[in-house]
Design a protein around this motif. Sequence first.
Motif, PDB file in Angstrom:
ATOM      1  N   ALA A 136       6.951 -10.014   5.912  1.00 22.52           N
ATOM      2  CA  ALA A 136       5.738  -9.275   6.267  1.00 22.52           C
ATOM      3  C   ALA A 136       6.103  -7.896   6.820  1.00 22.52           C
ATOM      4  O   ALA A 136       7.184  -7.697   7.392  1.00 22.52           O
ATOM      5  CB  ALA A 136       4.950 -10.059   7.308  1.00 22.52           C
ATOM      6  N   ARG A 137       5.206  -6.959   6.641  1.00 19.64           N
ATOM      7  CA  ARG A 137       5.340  -5.627   7.251  1.00 19.64           C
ATOM      8  C   ARG A 137       3.938  -5.178   7.628  1.00 19.64           C
ATOM      9  O   ARG A 137       3.011  -5.319   6.828  1.00 19.64           O
ATOM     10  CB  ARG A 137       5.964  -4.656   6.258  1.00 19.64           C
ATOM     11  N   GLU A 138       3.773  -4.678   8.843  1.00 19.52           N
ATOM     12  CA  GLU A 138       2.453  -4.190   9.249  1.00 19.52           C
ATOM     13  C   GLU A 138       2.585  -2.918  10.076  1.00 19.52           C
ATOM     14  O   GLU A 138       3.349  -2.854  11.034  1.00 19.52           O
ATOM     15  CB  GLU A 138       1.690  -5.256  10.057  1.00 19.52           C
ATOM     16  N   ILE A 174       0.872  -1.184   0.000  1.00 17.18           N
ATOM     17  CA  ILE A 174       0.000   0.000   0.000  1.00 17.18           C
ATOM     18  C   ILE A 174       0.905   1.228   0.000  1.00 17.18           C
ATOM     19  O   ILE A 174       1.851   1.308   0.778  1.00 17.18           O
ATOM     20  CB  ILE A 174      -0.912  -0.001   1.250  1.00 17.18           C
ATOM     21  N   GLY A 175       0.619   2.173  -0.879  1.00 17.67           N
ATOM     22  CA  GLY A 175       1.347   3.450  -0.859  1.00 17.67           C
ATOM     23  C   GLY A 175       2.722   3.380  -1.480  1.00 17.67           C
ATOM     24  O   GLY A 175       3.577   4.208  -1.168  1.00 17.67           O
ATOM     25  N   GLY A 176       2.929   2.417  -2.385  1.00 19.65           N
ATOM     26  CA  GLY A 176       4.263   2.228  -2.971  1.00 19.65           C
ATOM     27  C   GLY A 176       4.539   3.094  -4.187  1.00 19.65           C
ATOM     28  O   GLY A 176       5.136   2.616  -5.162  1.00 19.65           O
ATOM     29  N   ASP A 202      11.528   1.117   4.125  1.00 17.97           N
ATOM     30  CA  ASP A 202      11.601   2.517   4.558  1.00 17.97           C
ATOM     31  C   ASP A 202      10.498   3.319   3.864  1.00 17.97           C
ATOM     32  O   ASP A 202       9.959   2.894   2.844  1.00 17.97           O
ATOM     33  CB  ASP A 202      12.948   3.142   4.172  1.00 17.97           C
ATOM     34  N   THR A 203      10.213   4.478   4.410  1.00 16.37           N
ATOM     35  CA  THR A 203       9.240   5.370   3.774  1.00 16.37           C
ATOM     36  C   THR A 203       9.939   6.685   3.436  1.00 16.37           C
ATOM     37  O   THR A 203      10.587   7.283   4.301  1.00 16.37           O
ATOM     38  CB  THR A 203       8.036   5.626   4.702  1.00 16.37           C
ATOM     39  N   LEU A 204       9.822   7.104   2.175  1.00 17.51           N
ATOM     40  CA  LEU A 204      10.418   8.371   1.743  1.00 17.51           C
ATOM     41  C   LEU A 204       9.386   9.488   1.843  1.00 17.51           C
ATOM     42  O   LEU A 204       8.199   9.261   1.595  1.00 17.51           O
ATOM     43  CB  LEU A 204      10.896   8.275   0.284  1.00 17.51           C
ATOM     44  N   TRP A 230       4.890   7.681  -5.156  1.00 18.64           N
ATOM     45  CA  TRP A 230       4.764   9.019  -4.553  1.00 18.64           C
ATOM     46  C   TRP A 230       3.301   9.457  -4.541  1.00 18.64           C
ATOM     47  O   TRP A 230       2.626   9.400  -5.562  1.00 18.64           O
ATOM     48  CB  TRP A 230       5.574  10.037  -5.349  1.00 18.64           C
ATOM     49  N   HIS A 231       2.845   9.899  -3.392  1.00 14.07           N
ATOM     50  CA  HIS A 231       1.466  10.376  -3.293  1.00 14.07           C
ATOM     51  C   HIS A 231       1.278  11.245  -2.055  1.00 14.07           C
ATOM     52  O   HIS A 231       2.145  11.326  -1.184  1.00 14.07           O
ATOM     53  CB  HIS A 231       0.488   9.198  -3.240  1.00 14.07           C
ATOM     54  N   THR A 232       0.117  11.882  -2.023  1.00 10.14           N
ATOM     55  CA  THR A 232      -0.343  12.640  -0.867  1.00 10.14           C
ATOM     56  C   THR A 232      -1.662  12.016  -0.467  1.00 10.14           C
ATOM     57  O   THR A 232      -2.583  11.974  -1.278  1.00 10.14           O
ATOM     58  CB  THR A 232      -0.606  14.112  -1.259  1.00 10.14           C
ATOM     59  N   ASP A 233      -1.757  11.508   0.744  1.00  8.45           N
ATOM     60  CA  ASP A 233      -3.011  10.871   1.164  1.00  8.45           C
ATOM     61  C   ASP A 233      -4.168  11.867   1.064  1.00  8.45           C
ATOM     62  O   ASP A 233      -4.032  13.023   1.487  1.00  8.45           O
ATOM     63  CB  ASP A 233      -2.927  10.410   2.626  1.00  8.45           C
ATOM     64  N   HIS A 234      -5.296  11.374   0.559  1.00  3.88           N
ATOM     65  CA  HIS A 234      -6.573  12.104   0.650  1.00  3.88           C
ATOM     66  C   HIS A 234      -6.634  13.417  -0.123  1.00  3.88           C
ATOM     67  O   HIS A 234      -7.527  14.224   0.133  1.00  3.88           O
ATOM     68  CB  HIS A 234      -6.955  12.354   2.128  1.00  3.88           C
ATOM     69  N   HIS A 278       0.214   0.435  11.834  1.00  4.84           N
ATOM     70  CA  HIS A 278      -1.108   0.908  12.244  1.00  4.84           C
ATOM     71  C   HIS A 278      -1.190   2.395  11.957  1.00  4.84           C
ATOM     72  O   HIS A 278      -0.337   3.153  12.403  1.00  4.84           O
ATOM     73  CB  HIS A 278      -1.319   0.674  13.743  1.00  4.84           C
ATOM     74  N   ARG A 279      -2.217   2.777  11.230  1.00  6.34           N
ATOM     75  CA  ARG A 279      -2.330   4.178  10.834  1.00  6.34           C
ATOM     76  C   ARG A 279      -3.622   4.796  11.350  1.00  6.34           C
ATOM     77  O   ARG A 279      -4.700   4.233  11.161  1.00  6.34           O
ATOM     78  CB  ARG A 279      -2.292   4.281   9.311  1.00  6.34           C
ATOM     79  N   ILE A 280      -3.505   5.950  11.972  1.00  7.05           N
ATOM     80  CA  ILE A 280      -4.693   6.766  12.257  1.00  7.05           C
ATOM     81  C   ILE A 280      -4.572   8.045  11.444  1.00  7.05           C
ATOM     82  O   ILE A 280      -3.521   8.720  11.449  1.00  7.05           O
ATOM     83  CB  ILE A 280      -4.842   7.093  13.756  1.00  7.05           C
ATOM     84  N   TRP A 312       4.791  14.833   0.273  1.00 10.23           N
ATOM     85  CA  TRP A 312       4.397  13.585  -0.395  1.00 10.23           C
ATOM     86  C   TRP A 312       5.075  12.463   0.393  1.00 10.23           C
ATOM     87  O   TRP A 312       6.080  12.694   1.083  1.00 10.23           O
ATOM     88  CB  TRP A 312       5.025  13.485  -1.769  1.00 10.23           C
ATOM     89  N   HIS A 313       4.609  11.210   0.197  1.00 11.57           N
ATOM     90  CA  HIS A 313       5.367  10.072   0.711  1.00 11.57           C
ATOM     91  C   HIS A 313       5.284   8.896  -0.249  1.00 11.57           C
ATOM     92  O   HIS A 313       4.450   8.853  -1.148  1.00 11.57           O
ATOM     93  CB  HIS A 313       4.961   9.697   2.137  1.00 11.57           C
ATOM     94  N   ASN A 314       6.172   7.931  -0.011  1.00 17.49           N
ATOM     95  CA  ASN A 314       6.340   6.781  -0.911  1.00 17.49           C
ATOM     96  C   ASN A 314       6.884   5.624  -0.069  1.00 17.49           C
ATOM     97  O   ASN A 314       7.999   5.711   0.455  1.00 17.49           O
ATOM     98  CB  ASN A 314       7.343   7.197  -2.006  1.00 17.49           C
TER      99      ASN A 314
HETATM  100  O1  LIG Z   1       3.599   1.951   4.833  1.00 19.55           O
HETATM  101  C1  LIG Z   1       4.008   3.110   4.852  1.00 19.55           C
HETATM  102  O2  LIG Z   1       5.135   3.399   5.252  1.00 19.55           O
HETATM  103  C2  LIG Z   1       3.108   4.210   4.387  1.00 19.55           C
HETATM  104  C3  LIG Z   1       1.964   3.710   3.579  1.00 19.55           C
HETATM  105  C4  LIG Z   1       1.060   4.814   3.141  1.00 19.55           C
HETATM  106  O3  LIG Z   1       1.158   5.341   2.073  1.00 19.55           O
HETATM  107  C5  LIG Z   1       0.074   5.319   4.095  1.00 19.55           C
HETATM  108  O4  LIG Z   1      -0.117   4.740   5.166  1.00 19.55           O
HETATM  109  O5  LIG Z   1      -0.551   6.337   3.775  1.00 19.55           O
END
Ligand SMILES: O=C(O)CCC(=O)C(=O)O
Length: 279
Positions: free
Chosen positions: A264-266, A94-96, A125-127, A98-102, A268-270, A253-255
């Motif tokens: 596996a990688r997990e 998920i989110g792999g 890692d997350t950029l 470049w993007h801006t959430d929402h 938790h996002r709020i 932005w993030h990626n």
């Molecule tokens: O897994 C991540 O490091 C970020 C994933 C992502 O794009 C998000 O949670 O909005």
Amino acid sequence: MSTILRSEPLAPECGVTVHDVQLAEAEGETLDAIRQAVFEHGVAVFRGQSLSPEQHIDLAKRWGGIDINNYFPLTDTHPEIAVVRKAAEQQTNIGGAWHTDHSYDQVPAMGSILVARTLPPKGGDTLFAHMGAAYDALDEDTKREIEDLEAFHTADHVYKEGGIYARTDIGGELRGQDLQTGATHPVVVRHPRTGRKLLYVNPSFTVTIVGRSREDSLPLLERLFAEARNPDHHARVVWEPGTVAIWDNRTTWHNALNDYQGHAREMHRITLTGEKLAA
Ligand SMILES: O=C(O)CCC(=O)C(=O)O
Ligand SMILES: [Fe+2]
């Protein structure tokens, strides 16, 4: 840098690492200083945290409102928490990109609090890219050219039935395939709290410049994306057990890098509630 927080830059133009704070207890002027650091630097990294799901939710409530994500799976016990998960046998994350959430929402979420739960032995890692730094680096002609422009954002091509994720091995876990999204925002927004000018277009959700076809929009959009892709404006969050990152969707932005196949990688996002954006 704040005088209340002990902190240091994560990279020259983006991000900050904050020391000596336990987020589970952060409130009052400490939380105010953290908010300011996130707004300015785009992402704040906290090491050695211990945040239970309940403490994660309480922190988000102290910050402001919580937006429930429409697409990601939710934890069974805590609907406020979205699970950003890749199983060892899955290929797609998920989110792999470049993007801006929402950005496809009329009132885009302010940002997110992401807690590392399961990490691969290395990678994942997350950029982050600082969109104030990207804007500042544009030449004066381009700044004038985009001054009064607006852009249209949607997530339909990403999340809908037949969309980008539906064609991958994580499609089955996502929700919201029947939702329709679309929002118009200025190409350059002012950060609602810092007043800094930010480039507010992104390669995942911004599809056109308002008043232009997709084809006529792409040359300018690509020029703007190219500046934001310049690594000078980036920071890398290397996750460790106990790492929490809080980011601002307007400033960055993030990626999420997908370089840990077989593991596996997990997370938790709020998602934190935002406000309408203006030029
Ligand atoms: O897994 C991540 O490091 C970020 C994933 C992502 O794009 C998000 O949670 O909005
Ligand atoms: Fe994201």
